[in-house]
Design an enzyme around this catalytic site. Structure first.
Site, mmCIF file in Angstrom:
data_model
loop_
_atom_site.group_PDB
_atom_site.id
_atom_site.type_symbol
_atom_site.label_atom_id
_atom_site.label_comp_id
_atom_site.label_asym_id
_atom_site.label_seq_id
_atom_site.Cartn_x
_atom_site.Cartn_y
_atom_site.Cartn_z
ATOM 1 N N ARG A 278 0.832 -1.170 -0.023
ATOM 2 C CA ARG A 278 0.008 0.076 0.027
ATOM 3 C C ARG A 278 1.046 1.309 -0.013
ATOM 4 N NH1 ARG A 278 -2.576 -3.130 3.658
ATOM 5 N NH2 ARG A 278 -4.544 -4.022 2.735
ATOM 6 N N LYS B 17 1.616 11.818 -9.890
ATOM 7 C CA LYS B 17 0.962 10.794 -10.848
ATOM 8 C C LYS B 17 1.602 9.719 -11.182
ATOM 9 C CE LYS B 17 -1.577 13.897 -13.521
ATOM 10 N NZ LYS B 17 -2.292 14.163 -14.686
ATOM 11 N N GLU C 80 6.523 21.096 -23.477
ATOM 12 C CA GLU C 80 6.110 21.086 -22.168
ATOM 13 C C GLU C 80 6.673 22.434 -21.250
ATOM 14 O OE1 GLU C 80 3.379 19.527 -21.022
ATOM 15 O OE2 GLU C 80 3.469 17.862 -21.893
ATOM 16 N N LYS D 249 5.390 23.600 -12.209
ATOM 17 C CA LYS D 249 4.603 22.342 -11.856
ATOM 18 C C LYS D 249 4.647 22.423 -10.632
ATOM 19 C CE LYS D 249 3.289 17.740 -13.157
ATOM 20 N NZ LYS D 249 3.180 16.834 -13.766
ATOM 21 N N GLU E 232 -5.472 17.172 -9.078
ATOM 22 C CA GLU E 232 -6.185 17.730 -10.128
ATOM 23 C C GLU E 232 -7.495 18.173 -10.338
ATOM 24 O OE1 GLU E 232 -5.526 16.640 -15.041
ATOM 25 O OE2 GLU E 232 -4.415 15.533 -13.638
ATOM 26 N N ARG F 36 -4.790 22.836 -10.842
ATOM 27 C CA ARG F 36 -3.837 21.732 -11.785
ATOM 28 C C ARG F 36 -4.310 21.549 -13.083
ATOM 29 N NH1 ARG F 36 -0.805 16.355 -9.260
ATOM 30 N NH2 ARG F 36 0.315 15.886 -11.028
ATOM 31 N N ASN G 13 -2.730 21.358 -18.034
ATOM 32 C CA ASN G 13 -3.384 20.791 -19.181
ATOM 33 C C ASN G 13 -3.426 21.720 -20.502
ATOM 34 O OD1 ASN G 13 -3.524 18.367 -18.072
ATOM 35 N ND2 ASN G 13 -5.417 18.881 -17.323
ATOM 36 N N HIS H 190 -3.592 20.799 -24.214
ATOM 37 C CA HIS H 190 -3.664 19.268 -24.205
ATOM 38 C C HIS H 190 -5.029 18.564 -24.573
ATOM 39 C CE1 HIS H 190 0.040 19.271 -21.981
ATOM 40 N NE2 HIS H 190 0.118 18.092 -21.660
ATOM 41 N N HIS I 106 -4.213 15.648 -27.065
ATOM 42 C CA HIS I 106 -4.532 14.369 -26.792
ATOM 43 C C HIS I 106 -5.483 13.927 -27.840
ATOM 44 C CE1 HIS I 106 -4.133 14.818 -22.075
ATOM 45 N NE2 HIS I 106 -3.054 14.034 -22.622
ATOM 46 N N HIS J 16 4.105 13.076 -27.663
ATOM 47 C CA HIS J 16 3.026 13.740 -26.917
ATOM 48 C C HIS J 16 3.398 15.305 -26.973
ATOM 49 C CE1 HIS J 16 0.900 14.940 -23.310
ATOM 50 N NE2 HIS J 16 1.779 15.533 -22.821
HETATM 51 N N1 NAD Z 1 2.727 10.967 -14.490
HETATM 52 C C1 NAD Z 1 2.628 12.230 -15.157
HETATM 53 O O1 NAD Z 1 2.314 12.993 -14.772
HETATM 54 C C2 NAD Z 1 3.049 12.149 -16.459
HETATM 55 C C3 NAD Z 1 3.157 13.317 -17.383
HETATM 56 C C4 NAD Z 1 3.534 13.447 -18.615
HETATM 57 C C5 NAD Z 1 4.002 12.240 -19.164
HETATM 58 N N2 NAD Z 1 3.651 10.970 -18.558
HETATM 59 C C6 NAD Z 1 4.080 9.655 -19.154
HETATM 60 O O2 NAD Z 1 5.359 9.856 -19.793
HETATM 61 C C7 NAD Z 1 5.550 8.870 -20.751
HETATM 62 C C8 NAD Z 1 6.581 9.684 -21.834
HETATM 63 O O3 NAD Z 1 7.742 9.705 -21.302
HETATM 64 P P1 NAD Z 1 8.947 10.087 -22.164
HETATM 65 O O4 NAD Z 1 8.733 11.005 -23.316
HETATM 66 O O5 NAD Z 1 10.118 10.388 -21.074
HETATM 67 O O6 NAD Z 1 9.190 8.589 -22.853
HETATM 68 P P2 NAD Z 1 10.085 7.434 -22.623
HETATM 69 O O7 NAD Z 1 10.134 6.952 -21.266
HETATM 70 O O8 NAD Z 1 9.546 6.256 -23.619
HETATM 71 O O9 NAD Z 1 11.352 7.763 -23.226
HETATM 72 C C9 NAD Z 1 11.838 8.028 -24.594
HETATM 73 C C10 NAD Z 1 12.953 7.064 -25.190
HETATM 74 O O10 NAD Z 1 14.152 7.848 -24.664
HETATM 75 C C11 NAD Z 1 15.155 6.733 -24.229
HETATM 76 N N3 NAD Z 1 15.651 7.332 -23.288
HETATM 77 C C12 NAD Z 1 15.422 7.844 -22.204
HETATM 78 N N4 NAD Z 1 16.511 8.600 -21.356
HETATM 79 C C13 NAD Z 1 17.536 8.789 -22.182
HETATM 80 C C14 NAD Z 1 18.531 9.213 -22.213
HETATM 81 N N5 NAD Z 1 19.144 10.118 -21.306
HETATM 82 N N6 NAD Z 1 19.447 9.160 -23.371
HETATM 83 C C15 NAD Z 1 19.005 8.344 -24.506
HETATM 84 N N7 NAD Z 1 17.759 7.656 -24.559
HETATM 85 C C16 NAD Z 1 17.065 8.037 -23.562
HETATM 86 C C17 NAD Z 1 13.963 5.774 -23.757
HETATM 87 O O11 NAD Z 1 14.532 4.425 -23.497
HETATM 88 C C18 NAD Z 1 12.950 5.841 -24.783
HETATM 89 O O12 NAD Z 1 13.163 4.973 -25.833
HETATM 90 C C19 NAD Z 1 4.082 8.563 -21.323
HETATM 91 O O13 NAD Z 1 3.927 7.201 -20.738
HETATM 92 C C20 NAD Z 1 3.272 9.498 -20.605
HETATM 93 O O14 NAD Z 1 2.104 8.929 -20.243
HETATM 94 C C21 NAD Z 1 3.337 10.765 -17.235
HETATM 95 ZN ZN ZN Z 2 1.783 16.910 -21.288
#
Ligand code: NAD
Ligand code: ZN
Length: 375
Positions: free
Chosen positions: A121, A143, A185, A231, A241, A245, A249, A252, A256, A268
């Site tokens: 938990r 999140k 962003e 943020k 949110e 918050r 968005n 977005h 989206h 994204h």
């Molecule tokens: N929790 C939240 O509030 C929140 C907010 C925005 C996005 N997200 C989530 O984040 C995800 C997208 O994240 P992302 O864009 O980081 O994608 P990702 O985690 O897929 O990373 C993108 C690519 O970059 C590579 N990579 C990572 N760090 C690297 C580095 N330093 N050097 C070389 N390659 C590297 C990874 O292996 C991957 O192939 C989505 O699933 C989205 O839903 C969550």
């Molecule tokens: Zn975003």
């Protein structure tokens, strides 16, 4: 990469800190807090060197380190992968005072956070984001979540981390398109809250456009710090949110929808780029942005985003699909479409249920120049 040797610490309310600096990866153990013995380091297959450095730093501080390699990108965010991590935690005897560390992009930090939220938990998680999007968005705010066959991020929990460590040096290996998508962003934070961000982006572009779009951007560390502050302030005031918050968005709702219509082949940040131009036009059509100042602010959306190589147009002829996708978005409440629009620079406000004719007119303004596919 440049950057002051002293890390910057940005508190998120009284809950936790985001530590930002160059070459700070080895400090990960300092964010774990007291009484931790075992640490599960969740990482993708793509970052062996960074993972080893984090593991070695933790081992040097006396922690029992367990490595969990997960599939790359969205393939990490599944119930099956979460279950393998729960099994690993169980076999290794992780207790309530042990911790998870997520090293990777937003996909890894979302998964690591969700596994930490659900194990016993809730155990501590320290996030070590390695993408720009992870640093300024995914890893900050608490999140967490995974995807299901029915859609993205449908299962998750609010679980603030114990700390977030952003080493800007790791961004030097990030593919350029991922860096630029993360900048969308950052720019968003500039429009909704901190216009200095826009000034810094414009200055970097004027100086050297190619460098501005890369990890060598001379203002990158300050841009990250400013975006994280935006943020952090919003999140500290509103964990769940509800209203405040929602400003995060910005761009977005339409973004989206583009992601869905394009079946997630756009990054994204690219979709959010077009989404911001869309809501800027919508703000003008709904009387939120007026006069020459309003026109200039809409134009600034296009110029800043274009200068970074982000898309600002979207092909015509896809209105029905976009509207359907916007109506399905989980951020809309009931059947009312909700947008964040600007009344002026850094003056976000909410717009609920605008006239569909105006929504379509804004799409017309975004698609007008997009004869060829925008992507
Ligand atoms: N929790 C939240 O509030 C929140 C907010 C925005 C996005 N997200 C989530 O984040 C995800 C997208 O994240 P992302 O864009 O980081 O994608 P990702 O985690 O897929 O990373 C993108 C690519 O970059 C590579 N990579 C990572 N760090 C690297 C580095 N330093 N050097 C070389 N390659 C590297 C990874 O292996 C991957 O192939 C989505 O699933 C989205 O839903 C969550
Ligand atoms: Zn975003």
């Amino acid at each position: 990469m440049s950057g002051a040797p002293v890390p910057t610490t940005i508190p998120v309310g009284t809950d936790y800190d985001v530590v930002i600096g160059a070459g700070v990866l080895d400090r990960v153990g300092d964010l774990l807090g007291d009484d931790v013995e075992r640490v599960l380091v969740v990482h993708p297959p793509t970052l062996p060197e960074l993972t080893s450095r984090v593991a070695a730093a933790l081992e040097a501080q006396g922690y029992a380190v367990h490595l969990a390699e997960v599939p790359d990108a969205e393939a990490a965010k599944t119930a099956e992968v979460a279950a393998t991590l729960w099994a690993q935690l169980g076999r290794a005897g992780f207790t309530r005072t042990d911790a998870v560390v997520g090293v990777g992009g937003g996909t890894v930090t979302d998964l690591a956070g969700f596994v930490a939220a659900s194990w016993l938990r809730g155990v501590r998680v320290v996030q070590v984001p390695t993408t720009l999007l992870g640093m300024v968005d995914a890893a900050v705010g608490g999140k967490t979540g995974i995807n299901t066959a029915e859609g993205k991020n449908l299962v998750g929990a609010f679980h603030p981390p114990a700390g977030v460590l952003c080493d800007v040096d790791v961004l030097s290996t990030l593919p350029g398109a991922d860096l630029v998508a993360g900048l969308a962003e950052v720019v968003k934070c500039g429009f909704i809250a901190d216009p200095v961000i826009l000034d810094l982006v414009e200055a970097a572009v004027a100086d050297d456009p190619d460098r501005a779009r890369s990890a060598a951007n001379p203002h990158l560390r300050e841009l990250i710090e400013r975006a994280v502050r935006v943020k952090a302030e919003v999140v500290a005031a509103d964990l769940r949110e509800s209203s405040l918050r929602e400003v995060l968005n910005y761009g977005h709702t339409f973004g989206h929808a583009v992601e869905q219509v394009e079946q997630f082949s756009w990054r994204h940040g690219e979709a959010v780029g077009v989404g911001m131009v869309y809501v800027a036009e919508l703000a003008r059509l709904t009387g939120h942005l007026t006069g020459p100042e309003g026109d200039a602010l809409v134009a600034r959306h296009r110029s800043v985003l274009e200068s970074l190589g982000l898309p600002t147009t979207y092909p015509a002829g896809r209105w029905d699909a976009l509207l359907t996708a916007m109506r399905r978005d989980k951020k809309s409440r009931g059947s009312t479409l909700r947008f964040v629009v600007l009344d002026g620079l850094a003056e976000p406000t909410r717009l609920a249920g605008p006239d569909v004719a105006l929504l379509q007119a804004a799409y017309g303004l975004v698609s007008r120049h997009a004869d060829a596919p925008a992507h």
